[in-house]
Design a protein around this motif. Structure first.
Motif, PDB file in Angstrom:
ATOM      1  N   ALA A 148      -4.669   8.707  54.514  1.00  0.00           N
ATOM      2  CA  ALA A 148      -5.343   7.464  54.903  1.00  0.00           C
ATOM      3  C   ALA A 148      -5.965   7.577  56.294  1.00  0.00           C
ATOM      4  CB  ALA A 148      -4.364   6.306  54.861  1.00  0.00           C
ATOM      5  N   GLU A 149      -5.348   8.381  57.169  1.00  0.00           N
ATOM      6  CA  GLU A 149      -5.857   8.503  58.531  1.00  0.00           C
ATOM      7  C   GLU A 149      -7.258   9.107  58.582  1.00  0.00           C
ATOM      8  OE1 GLU A 149      -3.319  12.109  57.665  1.00  0.00           O
ATOM      9  OE2 GLU A 149      -3.089   9.983  57.404  1.00  0.00           O
ATOM     10  N   ARG A 150      -7.681   9.786  57.525  1.00  0.00           N
ATOM     11  CA  ARG A 150      -9.027  10.369  57.472  1.00  0.00           C
ATOM     12  C   ARG A 150     -10.083   9.350  57.045  1.00  0.00           C
ATOM     13  NH1 ARG A 150      -9.620  15.898  57.395  1.00  0.00           N
ATOM     14  NH2 ARG A 150      -7.683  17.058  57.564  1.00  0.00           N
ATOM     15  N   MET A 151      -9.651   8.214  56.551  1.00  0.00           N
ATOM     16  CA  MET A 151     -10.592   7.228  56.014  1.00  0.00           C
ATOM     17  C   MET A 151     -11.323   6.447  57.101  1.00  0.00           C
ATOM     18  SD  MET A 151      -8.264   5.839  52.875  1.00  0.00           S
ATOM     19  CE  MET A 151      -9.432   4.595  52.392  1.00  0.00           C
ATOM     20  N   HIS A 152     -10.705   6.300  58.279  1.00  0.00           N
ATOM     21  CA  HIS A 152     -11.281   5.489  59.347  1.00  0.00           C
ATOM     22  C   HIS A 152     -11.009   6.162  60.696  1.00  0.00           C
ATOM     23  CE1 HIS A 152     -12.023   2.134  56.638  1.00  0.00           C
ATOM     24  NE2 HIS A 152     -10.792   2.273  56.184  1.00  0.00           N
ATOM     25  N   PRO A 153     -11.805   5.814  61.694  1.00  0.00           N
ATOM     26  CA  PRO A 153     -11.568   6.360  63.039  1.00  0.00           C
ATOM     27  C   PRO A 153     -10.319   5.740  63.681  1.00  0.00           C
ATOM     28  CG  PRO A 153     -13.382   4.797  63.085  1.00  0.00           C
ATOM     29  CD  PRO A 153     -12.993   4.965  61.639  1.00  0.00           C
ATOM     30  N   PRO A 154      -9.784   6.379  64.719  1.00  0.00           N
ATOM     31  CA  PRO A 154      -8.578   5.862  65.384  1.00  0.00           C
ATOM     32  C   PRO A 154      -8.706   4.409  65.828  1.00  0.00           C
ATOM     33  CG  PRO A 154      -9.118   8.032  66.226  1.00  0.00           C
ATOM     34  CD  PRO A 154     -10.233   7.636  65.319  1.00  0.00           C
ATOM     35  N   ARG A 155      -9.877   4.027  66.300  1.00  0.00           N
ATOM     36  CA  ARG A 155     -10.088   2.658  66.780  1.00  0.00           C
ATOM     37  C   ARG A 155      -9.774   1.632  65.691  1.00  0.00           C
ATOM     38  NH1 ARG A 155     -15.375   0.766  66.668  1.00  0.00           N
ATOM     39  NH2 ARG A 155     -15.243  -1.461  66.864  1.00  0.00           N
ATOM     40  N   TYR A 156     -10.156   1.931  64.463  1.00  0.00           N
ATOM     41  CA  TYR A 156      -9.893   1.021  63.343  1.00  0.00           C
ATOM     42  C   TYR A 156      -8.392   0.791  63.185  1.00  0.00           C
ATOM     43  CZ  TYR A 156      -9.235  -0.553  58.551  1.00  0.00           C
ATOM     44  OH  TYR A 156      -8.827  -1.251  57.447  1.00  0.00           O
ATOM     45  N   GLN A 158       3.562  -0.552  63.844  1.00  0.00           N
ATOM     46  CA  GLN A 158       3.946   0.809  64.260  1.00  0.00           C
ATOM     47  C   GLN A 158       3.357   1.852  63.314  1.00  0.00           C
ATOM     48  OE1 GLN A 158       8.208   0.648  64.279  1.00  0.00           O
ATOM     49  NE2 GLN A 158       8.318  -0.170  66.361  1.00  0.00           N
ATOM     50  N   ASN A 159       3.336   1.546  62.030  1.00  0.00           N
ATOM     51  CA  ASN A 159       2.742   2.477  61.063  1.00  0.00           C
ATOM     52  C   ASN A 159       1.247   2.647  61.316  1.00  0.00           C
ATOM     53  OD1 ASN A 159       5.190   2.928  59.780  1.00  0.00           O
ATOM     54  ND2 ASN A 159       4.860   1.315  58.273  1.00  0.00           N
ATOM     55  N   TYR A 160       0.567   1.556  61.640  1.00  0.00           N
ATOM     56  CA  TYR A 160      -0.857   1.658  61.967  1.00  0.00           C
ATOM     57  C   TYR A 160      -1.065   2.456  63.262  1.00  0.00           C
ATOM     58  CZ  TYR A 160      -2.569  -1.473  58.298  1.00  0.00           C
ATOM     59  OH  TYR A 160      -2.921  -2.023  57.098  1.00  0.00           O
ATOM     60  N   ASP A 161      -0.181   2.280  64.230  1.00  0.00           N
ATOM     61  CA  ASP A 161      -0.266   3.085  65.457  1.00  0.00           C
ATOM     62  C   ASP A 161      -0.135   4.570  65.140  1.00  0.00           C
ATOM     63  OD1 ASP A 161      -0.664   1.019  67.324  1.00  0.00           O
ATOM     64  OD2 ASP A 161       1.498   0.686  67.537  1.00  0.00           O
ATOM     65  N   ALA A 164      -6.657  10.414  65.552  1.00  0.00           N
ATOM     66  CA  ALA A 164      -7.138  10.976  66.815  1.00  0.00           C
ATOM     67  C   ALA A 164      -6.961  12.490  66.834  1.00  0.00           C
ATOM     68  CB  ALA A 164      -6.411  10.341  67.994  1.00  0.00           C
ATOM     69  N   ARG A 165      -5.827  12.966  66.333  1.00  0.00           N
ATOM     70  CA  ARG A 165      -5.607  14.419  66.268  1.00  0.00           C
ATOM     71  C   ARG A 165      -6.619  15.083  65.357  1.00  0.00           C
ATOM     72  NH1 ARG A 165       0.403  13.457  66.368  1.00  0.00           N
ATOM     73  NH2 ARG A 165       0.165  13.144  64.156  1.00  0.00           N
ATOM     74  N   ILE A 166      -6.910  14.449  64.237  1.00  0.00           N
ATOM     75  CA  ILE A 166      -7.891  14.998  63.304  1.00  0.00           C
ATOM     76  C   ILE A 166      -9.258  15.065  63.963  1.00  0.00           C
ATOM     77  CG2 ILE A 166      -9.160  14.501  61.169  1.00  0.00           C
ATOM     78  CD1 ILE A 166      -6.441  13.444  60.071  1.00  0.00           C
ATOM     79  N   CYS A 167      -9.647  13.999  64.662  1.00  0.00           N
ATOM     80  CA  CYS A 167     -10.939  13.992  65.360  1.00  0.00           C
ATOM     81  C   CYS A 167     -10.998  15.090  66.407  1.00  0.00           C
ATOM     82  CB  CYS A 167     -11.183  12.632  66.018  1.00  0.00           C
ATOM     83  SG  CYS A 167     -11.513  11.313  64.853  1.00  0.00           S
ATOM     84  N   THR A 168      -9.902  15.300  67.115  1.00  0.00           N
ATOM     85  CA  THR A 168      -9.859  16.336  68.154  1.00  0.00           C
ATOM     86  C   THR A 168     -10.016  17.708  67.535  1.00  0.00           C
ATOM     87  OG1 THR A 168      -8.445  14.971  69.535  1.00  0.00           O
ATOM     88  CG2 THR A 168      -8.450  17.328  69.995  1.00  0.00           C
ATOM     89  N   VAL A 169      -9.298  17.980  66.466  1.00  0.00           N
ATOM     90  CA  VAL A 169      -9.383  19.287  65.804  1.00  0.00           C
ATOM     91  C   VAL A 169     -10.782  19.509  65.253  1.00  0.00           C
ATOM     92  CG1 VAL A 169      -8.567  20.597  63.801  1.00  0.00           C
ATOM     93  CG2 VAL A 169      -6.928  19.458  65.280  1.00  0.00           C
TER      94      VAL A 169
END
Length: 71
Positions: A3-11, A40-43, A50-55
């Motif tokens: 799911a973390e790949r579906m939206h940017p960290p800001r979302y 907390q799960n959304y955090d 963010a890690r995915i974007c960095t990589v």
């Protein structure tokens, strides 16, 4: 795909804040606790995104396609 790949960290951060606000306005303790856990799960999703974007950014700097995996 997570799911973390579906939206940017800001979302995901905005969603976490939304649930924290709901928790703060909730009358019932058990419900408040559940809403805070959801936040907390959304955090965590935001941290993963963010890690995915960095990589992916580092891969692009190296000239590697964003979706390539080493063999």
């Amino acid at each position: 795909m997570g799911a973390e790949r579906m939206h940017p960290p800001r979302y995901w951060r905005m969603r976490a804040e939304e649930f924290r606000t709901k928790a703060d306005n909730c009358e019932y303790r058990e419900t408040r606790d559940v809403l805070r856990k959801v936040a907390q799960n959304y955090d965590e999703l935001a941290r993963r995104a963010a890690r995915i974007c960095t990589v992916e950014s580092l891969d692009e700097l190296r000239g590697e396609p964003a979706n390539s995996k080493p063999v």
